[in-house]
Scaffold this active site. Structure first.
Site, mmCIF file in Angstrom:
data_model
loop_
_atom_site.group_PDB
_atom_site.id
_atom_site.type_symbol
_atom_site.label_atom_id
_atom_site.label_comp_id
_atom_site.label_asym_id
_atom_site.label_seq_id
_atom_site.Cartn_x
_atom_site.Cartn_y
_atom_site.Cartn_z
ATOM 1 C CB CYS A 124 16.421 50.215 36.295
ATOM 2 S SG CYS A 124 14.749 50.099 35.631
ATOM 3 C CB CYS A 179 14.971 52.679 34.002
ATOM 4 S SG CYS A 179 14.066 52.381 35.533
#
Length: 324
Positions: free
Chosen positions: A82, A79
């Site tokens: 993230c 991700c």
């Protein structure tokens, strides 16, 4: 989030705003004293960020949320957002110096936790306070927004649940961020104190006017908005005949004002879900001005209970379904 003045049982407290101020002061004193004493129970700044899996969730998150707000960062190696968000959260966890604990959960390795929290996408950030899960935000967020959310989380945890956070040993790790200096007193402290005193003495008109005076100068003042919502609720139920109000509501289920009056009584009596459910059910059966009147009263009651309360979150969703 903002400071709430509902007790744990849901019953409105006449001196709640004053109690909230005192709770915050006591929390600050407790944290300062613990830091001064040092040693026992103190942790290092590095311990403010922990990796958590399904096996350790109850101990590391649920149990620890009884002493400190636990912010959960749901992330994954693949991700990209993230990778931008997680370092910011980790840095702020150290900067906030024990006011919250950051728990990082890899969703790829902990699918069950992801499902339990109903996460549809990452990054997703939740908080657990005294065993209660609260959604904070999903997706990328700017640092200013994150700070504002964390400030409100910490305030709610202190004022509503008495959580003063963890004691951090500043000597345990070099480079730990110093504790933020105390904020100066606001310009409306005298007016807010006058409102609290009016509430204590039962002078609801005086309290309402004092809170309005603050809001005239500072429309975003959260403490004044909170106090005003509470004082107006108490004024509405003052002197009413509870039996007659409930009889009218039972006899006239389509009468908007009868249902609103009963919902006010429900809330003051601590029956939060009943108050919300009564008005949402009535919304689903009305149209036009009546529906808007019900919606506005619900928003006022949400303000009294607090937007981050799980009962308010659930009621907002139910209201949206009823409206649309």
């Amino acid at each position: 989030m903002q400071p709430r003045n509902m007790s744990m049982s849901g019953v409105v407290d006449l001196a709640a705003v004053k109690a909230a101020q005192e709770a915050k002061a006591k929390a600050e004193q407790a944290r300062t004293q613990a830091a001064r004493e040092g040693g026992a129970g103190a942790i290092s700044p590095a311990d403010l960020v922990i990796d958590v899996d399904e096996a350790g969730f109850e101990t590391e998150v649920l149990q620890r949320s009884a002493e400190v707000p636990v912010v959960i960062d749901f992330w994954a190696e693949w991700c990209q957002p993230c990778k931008q968000l997680s370092p910011v959260l980790e840095r702020l966890a150290v900067e906030y110096n024990g006011r919250f604990l950051l728990a990082k959960i890899d969703v790829d390795a902990n699918q069950m936790l992801m499902q339990q929290f109903g996460i549809q996408g990452i990054p997703a950030v939740f908080a657990v306070v005294a065993g209660q899960a609260l959604p904070l935000f999903q997706g990328a967020a700017g640092e200013e927004q994150i700070r504002g959310t964390l400030d409100q989380l910490v305030q709610v945890a202190e004022q509503r649940f008495g959580l003063t956070g963890l004691t951090v040993d500043p000597d345990a790790e070099a480079g730990a961020a110093p504790e933020a200096p105390e904020r100066p007193a606001g310009p409306y402290d005298a007016l807010l104190e006058a409102a609290v005193q009016a509430l204590d003495s039962g002078d609801l008109n005086g309290a309402i006017q004092a809170y309005k005076n603050v809001l005239n100068e500072d429309p975003g003042n959260e403490e004044a908005k909170l106090g005003l919502a509470q004082a107006e609720l108490l004024q509405r139920v003052q002197g009413v005949d509870p039996q007659q109000v409930r009889k009218d509501a039972a006899d006239k289920p389509a009468d908007v004002q009868a249902q609103i009056a009963a919902a006010d009584l429900d809330l003051v009596g601590g029956h939060v879900e009943d108050a919300f459910g009564r008005l949402i059910d009535t919304v689903s059966r009305t149209v036009g001005d009546d529906r808007d009147t019900l919606r506005m009263r619900l928003l006022e009651l949400f303000e009294v209970v607090g937007p981050e309360d799980p009962r308010v979150i659930a009621a907002r969703r139910a209201l949206a379904r009823a409206l649309f």
